[in-house]
Motif scaffolding. Structure first.
Motif, short mmCIF file in Angstrom:
data_model
loop_
_atom_site.label_atom_id
_atom_site.label_comp_id
_atom_site.label_asym_id
_atom_site.label_seq_id
_atom_site.Cartn_x
_atom_site.Cartn_y
_atom_site.Cartn_z
N GLN A 31 0.83 -1.21 0.00
CA GLN A 31 0.00 0.00 0.00
C GLN A 31 0.86 1.25 0.00
OE1 GLN A 31 -3.59 -0.11 2.52
NE2 GLN A 31 -2.79 -2.05 3.27
N ALA A 32 2.00 1.18 0.70
CA ALA A 32 2.87 2.35 0.77
C ALA A 32 3.46 2.65 -0.61
CB ALA A 32 3.98 2.12 1.78
N THR A 33 3.81 1.60 -1.37
CA THR A 33 4.42 1.80 -2.68
C THR A 33 3.58 2.72 -3.54
OG1 THR A 33 5.04 -0.51 -2.48
CG2 THR A 33 5.51 0.56 -4.57
N ARG A 34 2.24 2.52 -3.49
CA ARG A 34 1.37 3.32 -4.37
C ARG A 34 1.42 4.79 -4.02
NH1 ARG A 34 -1.61 -1.51 -3.68
NH2 ARG A 34 -1.29 -2.65 -5.60
N THR A 35 1.47 5.12 -2.73
CA THR A 35 1.51 6.55 -2.39
C THR A 35 2.91 7.12 -2.59
OG1 THR A 35 1.65 5.78 -0.13
CG2 THR A 35 -0.40 6.85 -0.77
N VAL A 36 3.91 6.26 -2.59
CA VAL A 36 5.29 6.75 -2.67
C VAL A 36 5.70 7.06 -4.10
CG1 VAL A 36 7.62 5.81 -2.57
CG2 VAL A 36 6.25 5.90 -0.52
N ILE A 37 5.09 6.38 -5.08
CA ILE A 37 5.58 6.52 -6.45
C ILE A 37 5.53 7.95 -7.00
CG2 ILE A 37 5.02 5.86 -8.84
CD1 ILE A 37 5.17 3.07 -7.97
N PRO A 38 4.41 8.69 -6.87
CA PRO A 38 4.45 10.07 -7.42
C PRO A 38 5.55 10.95 -6.81
CG PRO A 38 2.20 9.42 -6.94
CD PRO A 38 3.08 8.36 -6.39
N PRO A 39 5.70 11.02 -5.47
CA PRO A 39 6.80 11.87 -4.95
C PRO A 39 8.18 11.39 -5.38
CG PRO A 39 5.62 10.81 -3.14
CD PRO A 39 4.84 10.57 -4.36
N ILE A 40 8.40 10.08 -5.48
CA ILE A 40 9.72 9.61 -5.93
C ILE A 40 9.95 10.08 -7.37
CG2 ILE A 40 11.11 7.57 -6.47
CD1 ILE A 40 10.97 7.63 -3.62
N GLY A 41 8.88 10.05 -8.19
CA GLY A 41 9.00 10.55 -9.56
C GLY A 41 9.45 12.00 -9.59
N SER A 42 8.81 12.85 -8.74
CA SER A 42 9.22 14.26 -8.71
C SER A 42 10.66 14.40 -8.24
CB SER A 42 8.32 15.07 -7.77
OG SER A 42 7.01 14.66 -7.87
N LEU A 43 11.06 13.53 -7.30
CA LEU A 43 12.44 13.60 -6.80
C LEU A 43 13.43 13.27 -7.90
CD1 LEU A 43 12.23 12.03 -3.24
CD2 LEU A 43 12.76 14.38 -3.86
N MET A 44 13.07 12.29 -8.74
CA MET A 44 13.99 11.91 -9.82
C MET A 44 14.10 13.04 -10.85
SD MET A 44 15.26 9.17 -8.92
CE MET A 44 14.97 9.24 -7.17
N ILE A 45 12.98 13.76 -11.06
CA ILE A 45 13.04 14.91 -11.97
C ILE A 45 13.92 16.00 -11.37
CG2 ILE A 45 11.65 16.79 -12.94
CD1 ILE A 45 9.45 14.71 -13.36
N ALA A 46 13.78 16.22 -10.04
CA ALA A 46 14.63 17.20 -9.38
C ALA A 46 16.09 16.79 -9.48
CB ALA A 46 14.22 17.34 -7.92
#
Lengths: 215, 283
Positions: A137-152
């Motif tokens: 369940q945590a993976t699903r909420t974590v994916i969008p912020p990790i995506g923004s972090l990779m863009i940063a």
């Protein structure tokens, strides 16, 4: 005179440099970030303190300073002659790991308390609770912020260019010093960054769709 | 705290195991610190002659000038980004489609660009290093602040707007007397966290030869020759401590405001800076 066509090899070199630098630092930051997050939620106080200090210090350090530490101090501690690429990867990876750690932690925190409690009351062990209930369940909420972090991270990798790593910013600087019109170079460099960041956000959107569940 | 639900309160066996982990973990961390210190000492980085340079008035002056230059760029960029952020947020919340589109395009464009690329273009085209840095920081952070303001205004409960309109207020009155005060209150921790990012990013001036703290430090180190070579390590330690202390102080202010706001029972509750700033801060 077309800047892009005349110097295509240079641009290609820079583009590949940025992609490789981002990819390697991303892997390092995800691994380190997971380890530090594990420290931060562990029941062992010294490890928890270590995790908190790591995150607080790195989040309040300018990345340029971190690059200076990597370039001037790290070779003194380890051994001289480490490649600039390796130093840049470690600076970027450590910096981003603090943010990855916080994203992971808030992801685990977002799983409702009742879920873990229900799992515990069914008799699941710690590892079962984590593996079957909390992490999916945590993976699903974590994916969008990790995506923004990779863009940063991609955008931050530009700093490596001024510490002798061949990537897009280094090529922009070089072409501008040769005497090309800076605005013309800028258009192509900006476009190259947009290609990379769009690719990353598309990748993470795909991941999000794959993992999405109908509730 | 996630730890609370993930595992039971430790029993005697787990407590013993945790104690072993604690000892092993502490030993590992202390060993790492000792390794770093011993290696640096082995290279003679802590010898007195490497640190002598900080006693000279000229060098102290240089570092002080660098600090002032950093703070000057930060102050201008902070004010500029807040003003630009307010304008762009107003644009994005406008009822006129054209204004909305222009504001959205500006925000998305500058947020997608690496800040360093932007600053370098400004520097290489027309601007002096100082103005290139200030302008770049203002444009980038202004766009991020605009998104923060917008999120704050959108988070105010709809009933507040409806009630204000029902009382006969005009659009500008609703915005100025009802929405903005509550939005700023709830978003203050995030706004200050973004200011920490602005402060951190002033160090990019180093790359375009603006004489801020890092640049001053590097200049001092490369112009001083001691028996042990260039004193890069002492200078990085001193300058780094100053930087981190400034950022920590500003972060602490954000946390204090957040805690203070949570105590009060009325109005909207400040959003913890951690939640959204975690991502924004990395940029």
């Amino acid at each position: 005179m077309n800047v892009l066509l005349d110097n295509f090899a240079l641009f290609r070199h820079g583009f590949i440099g940025t992609v490789v630098l981002t990819a390697v630092s991303a892997v390092l930051s995800l691994v380190l970030g997971t380890l530090v997050a594990a420290c931060r939620v562990s029941p062992v106080p010294p490890l928890r303190i270590f995790g908190t200090v790591w995150v607080t210090l790195l989040r309040n350090t300018p990345l340029t300073l971190l690059f200076m530490i990597a370039v001037f101090v790290a070779p003194q501690i380890l051994f001289p002659g480490i490649s600039y690429f390796t130093l840049a990867v470690s600076a970027l990876g450590c910096y981003t790991s603090a943010f990855v750690c916080e994203a992971l932690r808030s992801g685990v925190n977002s799983v409702p308390l009742g879920q873990a409690e229900a799992a515990r009351s069914l008799g699941m062990t710690f590892s079962q609770t984590l593996r079957l209930i909390v992490l999916p369940q945590a993976t699903r909420t974590v994916i969008p912020p990790i995506g923004s972090l990779m863009i940063a991270l991609t955008k931050n990798s530009a700093i490596a260019g001024s510490f002798n790593v061949a990537e897009l910013f280094a090529q922009q600087k070089r072409l501008s010093e040769i005497g090309y019109n800076i605005l013309e170079i800028f258009v192509w460099i900006a476009l190259a960054y947009l290609v990379i960041t769009f690719a990353i956000s598309a990748l993470f959107r795909l991941l999000e769709h794959r993992l999405a569940v109908a509730r | 705290m996630s730890a609370g639900v993930l595992f039971d309160a430790p029993g005697p066996k787990a407590r013993r195991r945790n104690r072993i982990y604690a000892v092993a973990g502490t030993a590992a961390i202390l060993a790492l610190i000792a390794f770093v210190v011993l290696r640096l000492q082995g290279k003679g980085q802590f010898a007195g002659y490497m640190w002598d340079l900080f006693q000279y008035a000229g060098i102290q002056q240089r570092i002080e000038d660098g600090l002032v230059a950093t703070l000057k760029a930060f102050a201008l960029a902070a004010v500029g980004s807040l003003v630009l952020g307010a304008l762009l947020a107003a644009g994005r919340l406008s009822d006129h489609r054209a204004v909305r589109w222009v504001a959205t395009a500006v925000v998305e464009f500058f947020r997608a660009l690496p800040l360093l690329i932007l600053i370098f273009v400004l520097y290489a085209s027309v601007f002096a290093p100082f103005w290139a840095l200030v302008l770049g920081l203002t444009l980038y952070n202004g766009c991020v602040q605009a998104e923060v303001f917008r999120a704050g205004v959108n988070a105010v409960p709809r009933g507040q707007t409806e009630a204000a309109y029902a009382l006969g207020m005009r659009k500008s009155q609703v915005m100025a007397t009802v929405l903005i005060p509550q939005a700023v209150r709830s978003m203050l921790p995030t706004i200050i966290s973004q200011l920490v990012v602005t402060l951190k990013d002033t160090s990019l001036g180093f790359i375009i030869t603006y004489e801020e703290l890092l640049y001053a430090g590097r200049l001092v180190a490369s112009n001083t020759v001691t028996r042990g070579g260039y004193p890069y390590v002492p200078v990085v330690i001193v300058i780094g401590t100053v930087y981190i202390a400034m950022c920590l102080a500003l972060s602490a202010l954000a946390q204090w405001i957040e805690r203070r706001g949570r105590r009060s029972r009325k109005g909207v509750v400040p959003v913890p800076a951690e939640a959204d700033a975690v991502v924004a801060q990395a940029e």
